[in-house]
Write an enzyme that holds these catalytic residues in place. Structure first.
Site, PDB file in Angstrom:
ATOM      1  NE  ARG A  83      -3.409   2.408   2.778  1.00 28.83           N
ATOM      2  CZ  ARG A  83      -3.209   3.353   3.698  1.00 28.83           C
ATOM      3  NH1 ARG A  83      -2.263   3.241   4.603  1.00 28.83           N
ATOM      4  NH2 ARG A  83      -3.966   4.420   3.731  1.00 28.83           N
ATOM      5  CG  HIS A 127      -0.963   9.083   3.360  1.00 31.08           C
ATOM      6  ND1 HIS A 127      -1.088   7.741   3.677  1.00 31.08           N
ATOM      7  CD2 HIS A 127      -0.591   9.691   4.500  1.00 31.08           C
ATOM      8  CE1 HIS A 127      -0.805   7.562   4.964  1.00 31.08           C
ATOM      9  NE2 HIS A 127      -0.493   8.730   5.488  1.00 31.08           N
ATOM     10  CD  GLU A 172      -4.812   7.947   9.548  1.00 32.77           C
ATOM     11  OE1 GLU A 172      -4.257   9.001   9.858  1.00 32.77           O
ATOM     12  OE2 GLU A 172      -4.550   6.863  10.089  1.00 32.77           O
ATOM     13  CG  ASN A 301      -5.135   3.622   8.679  1.00 30.34           C
ATOM     14  OD1 ASN A 301      -5.253   2.593   8.007  1.00 30.34           O
ATOM     15  ND2 ASN A 301      -4.673   4.746   8.181  1.00 30.34           N
ATOM     16  CE1 TYR A 303       0.006   3.359  13.646  1.00 32.72           C
ATOM     17  CE2 TYR A 303      -1.988   4.337  12.769  1.00 32.72           C
ATOM     18  CZ  TYR A 303      -0.718   3.830  12.576  1.00 32.72           C
ATOM     19  OH  TYR A 303      -0.179   3.781  11.316  1.00 32.72           O
ATOM     20  CD  GLU A 367      -1.553   4.236   8.037  1.00 32.66           C
ATOM     21  OE1 GLU A 367      -1.294   4.723   9.158  1.00 32.66           O
ATOM     22  OE2 GLU A 367      -1.721   4.915   7.018  1.00 32.66           O
TER      23      GLU A 367
HETATM   24  C1  GBH Z   1      -1.319   7.468  10.651  1.00 28.14           C
HETATM   25  O1  GBH Z   1      -1.923   8.478  11.352  1.00 28.14           O
HETATM   26  C2  GBH Z   1      -0.888   7.992   9.328  1.00 28.14           C
HETATM   27  O2  GBH Z   1      -1.720   7.517   8.292  1.00 28.14           O
HETATM   28  C3  GBH Z   1       0.546   7.721   8.999  1.00 28.14           C
HETATM   29  O3  GBH Z   1       0.950   8.528   7.945  1.00 28.14           O
HETATM   30  C4  GBH Z   1       1.379   7.913  10.242  1.00 28.14           C
HETATM   31  O4  GBH Z   1       2.766   7.831   9.977  1.00 28.14           O
HETATM   32  C5  GBH Z   1       0.986   6.855  11.235  1.00 28.14           C
HETATM   33  O5  GBH Z   1      -0.381   6.878  11.464  1.00 28.14           O
HETATM   34  C6  GBH Z   1       1.703   6.936  12.572  1.00 28.14           C
HETATM   35  O6  GBH Z   1       1.391   8.103  13.247  1.00 28.14           O
HETATM   36  O7  GBH Z   1      -2.531  11.466  20.409  1.00 28.14           O
HETATM   37  O8  GBH Z   1      -4.509  12.856  20.268  1.00 28.14           O
HETATM   38  O9  GBH Z   1      -3.236  12.331  18.251  1.00 28.14           O
HETATM   39  C7  GBH Z   1      -2.407   8.118  12.628  1.00 28.14           C
HETATM   40  C8  GBH Z   1      -2.971   9.312  13.289  1.00 28.14           C
HETATM   41  C9  GBH Z   1      -2.924   8.601  15.566  1.00 28.14           C
HETATM   42  C10 GBH Z   1      -4.490  10.219  14.752  1.00 28.14           C
HETATM   43  C11 GBH Z   1      -3.651   8.573  16.866  1.00 28.14           C
HETATM   44  C12 GBH Z   1      -5.206  10.140  16.029  1.00 28.14           C
HETATM   45  C13 GBH Z   1      -5.082   9.777  18.310  1.00 28.14           C
HETATM   46  C14 GBH Z   1      -4.689  10.488  19.459  1.00 28.14           C
HETATM   47  N1  GBH Z   1      -3.738   9.034  14.468  1.00 28.14           N
HETATM   48  N2  GBH Z   1      -4.309   9.808  17.096  1.00 28.14           N
HETATM   49  S1  GBH Z   1      -3.663  11.874  19.599  1.00 28.14           S
END
Ligand code: GBH
Length: 462
Positions: A83, A127, A172, A301, A303, A367
């Site tokens: 991807r 992106h 996103e 995605n 995390y 992701e």
């Molecule tokens: C992704 O964004 C992206 O698609 C990618 O490009 C990036 O490298 C990867 O993740 C790693 O960051 O702490 O308040 O921001 C993820 C973005 C992460 C947004 C978690 C929302 C939540 C809490 N997201 N975040 S905060």
């Protein structure tokens, strides 16, 4: 703790898609080559204090010049799908008008290189690297940007559509809209809730318009989708204030994107929350029909999952302006280098909930991954057992959701390479392959070898 006979990962079917993900601005470099014009990230990186250490993507992983080596890494790991995203200002400089053949040629070679190695290309059209000229014309809060995006999507499809089967419109939209226009943490760095919400609507409109254009242009069957970043939003306690804070967070973070695309309507509670802030979503007649154009796959995605409270540290439910308190509560859990809590159980909850609330659309994890404080040895090898554990637990979480009925078709680790982690610059490393930024040497970490072995085992290749 659940007692399971077999590792849930081993219940994933042989047809499951296995891949890695990257994005253009985070890895390519070569920002002024072959006719590429600046994106909002080139501009934002020059704003003092916007990005850690003043880092920028001018060179990044130099992927633009090392692409065949990077494709070989993917193929050597035995992965079936890659991807990646296309840089809009590379293939359509300035974001309008004719294609730039020199820019398109790079993606042409990339697709051919992948296919030659038996790896399926999975293209993300956007992106986050909006051409700066379109930002100067108002950016995503300007409705016209949605139409510019649809034109751009068609232009890329005309060049690669004969070989690329799977297309993701946006990565996103919450991040583009809110981090970019409402909170100012990402390019272009605006801080206005109304701009953020207008951006969100126009991103979704652009998604719908592009989906229709690609569907109409396709000569053979294609798979179209959208990738959203989702999180669980659980109340810290059972109190009414905490439950309302969780509802609001789920609304603004998750349902504001899922509902219009998959149900054809904006969530009424979010519309009411926004109205209380004096913000209206700039919907015009027919927009929701366009946004709700059927998709073939939802990219998820994930995390970490979050806990929310509706009271501040003093126990007050309203702030000085009379607005309800909405606070994220950190738990006593292990964290990644991003300071994000590690909560694999929430991943299962999220996927099962999506299956329940938005049935009928296949899902792929586009992701999932983690940054840790990697310590390379003298040879550049990283024994990243923390990342292996993170990936193992999250893959188990995916497999459990699938066992519970969720229609999950694949998984992409974020990311193939250490890369430019947006406002955090190069300090935060998400790669399963280490990049030495002095020499650009790539060294697969232990997590890469673990991933290779896991995929082989699940496919029954050993
Ligand atoms: C992704 O964004 C992206 O698609 C990618 O490009 C990036 O490298 C990867 O993740 C790693 O960051 O702490 O308040 O921001 C993820 C973005 C992460 C947004 C978690 C929302 C939540 C809490 N997201 N975040 S905060």
């Amino acid at each position: 703790p659940r007692v399971e006979q077999v590792d849930p990962i081993d219940t994933l079917p042989p047809t499951f898609r296995w891949g890695v993900a990257t994005s253009s601005y985070q890895i390519e470099g070569a920002v002024a080559e072959d006719g590429r014009t600046p994106s909002i990230w080139d501009t934002f990186c020059r704003v003092p204090g916007a990005v850690a250490n003043g880092d920028h993507g001018d060179v990044a992983c130099d992927h633009y010049h090392r692409m065949p080596e990077d494709v070989a890494l993917i193929a050597d790991l035995g992965l079936d799908t890659y991807r990646f995203s296309v840089a809009w200002p590379r293939v359509q400089p300035g974001g309008r008008g004719p294609a730039n053949p020199a820019g398109l040629a790079f993606y042409d070679r990339l697709v051919d290189e992948l296919l030659g190695r038996g790896v399926d290309p999975w293209v993300t059209l956007y992106h986050w690297d909006l051409p700066q000229e379109l930002e100067d014309a108002g950016g995503w809060p300007n409705r016209d940007t949605a139409y510019r995006f649809a034109d751009y999507a068609e232009l890329v499809f005309a060049a690669l559509g004969d070989r690329v089967r799977t297309w993701t419109t946006l990565n996103e939209p919450w991040c583009s809209a809110m981090l970019g226009y409402a909170y100012g943490d990402h390019a272009p760095g605006r801080r206005d809730l109304g701009d953020g919400i207008a951006a969100a609507h126009h991103l979704l409109l652009g998604h719908g318009l592009a989906t229709r254009r690609l569907r109409a242009a396709a000569q053979s069957p294609i798979e179209l989708g959208l990738t959203v970043n989702l999180s669980t939003a659980d109340p810290a306690t059972d109190s009414a204030a905490d439950r309302d804070a969780a509802r609001a967070a789920d609304g603004l973070g998750n349902r504001l994107y899922l509902d219009p695309v998959l149900r054809g309507a904006y969530p009424q509670d979010v519309v009411a929350d926004l109205a209380a802030e004096g913000v209206r979503i700039p919907v015009q007649d027919g927009d929701l029909e366009v946004i709700a154009t059927p998709i073939d796959v939802l990219g998820v995605n994930y995390y970490f999952g979050q806990l929310h409270s509706g009271v501040d540290e003093q126990g007050r439910e309203r702030d000085d302006d009379g607005r309800p308190v909405r606070r994220v509560v950190r738990r006593d859990l292990p964290r990644t280098a991003m300071d994000w809590e590690i909560v694999p159980e929430s991943f299962t909850d999220l996927l099962v909930r999506l299956h329940r609330d938005y049935p009928g659309v296949p899902m792929v994890i586009t992701e999932n991954g983690a940054a840790f404080d990697d310590k390379p040895d003298a040879e550049g090898f990283v024994a990243d057992d923390d990342r292996v554990d993170y990936l193992t637990e999250h893959l188990r979480a995916v497999a459990r959701a699938r066992q519970a009925g969720a229609d999950l078709r694949g998984y992409f680790a974020w990311s193939l390479l250490d890369n430019f982690e947006w406002a955090y610059g190069y300090d935060k490393r998400f790669g399963i392959v280490r990049v030495d930024y002095e020499t650009q040497r790539r060294t697969p970490k232990r997590s890469a070898l673990w991933y290779r072995d896991t995929v082989r085992r699940v496919r029954g290749q050993r």
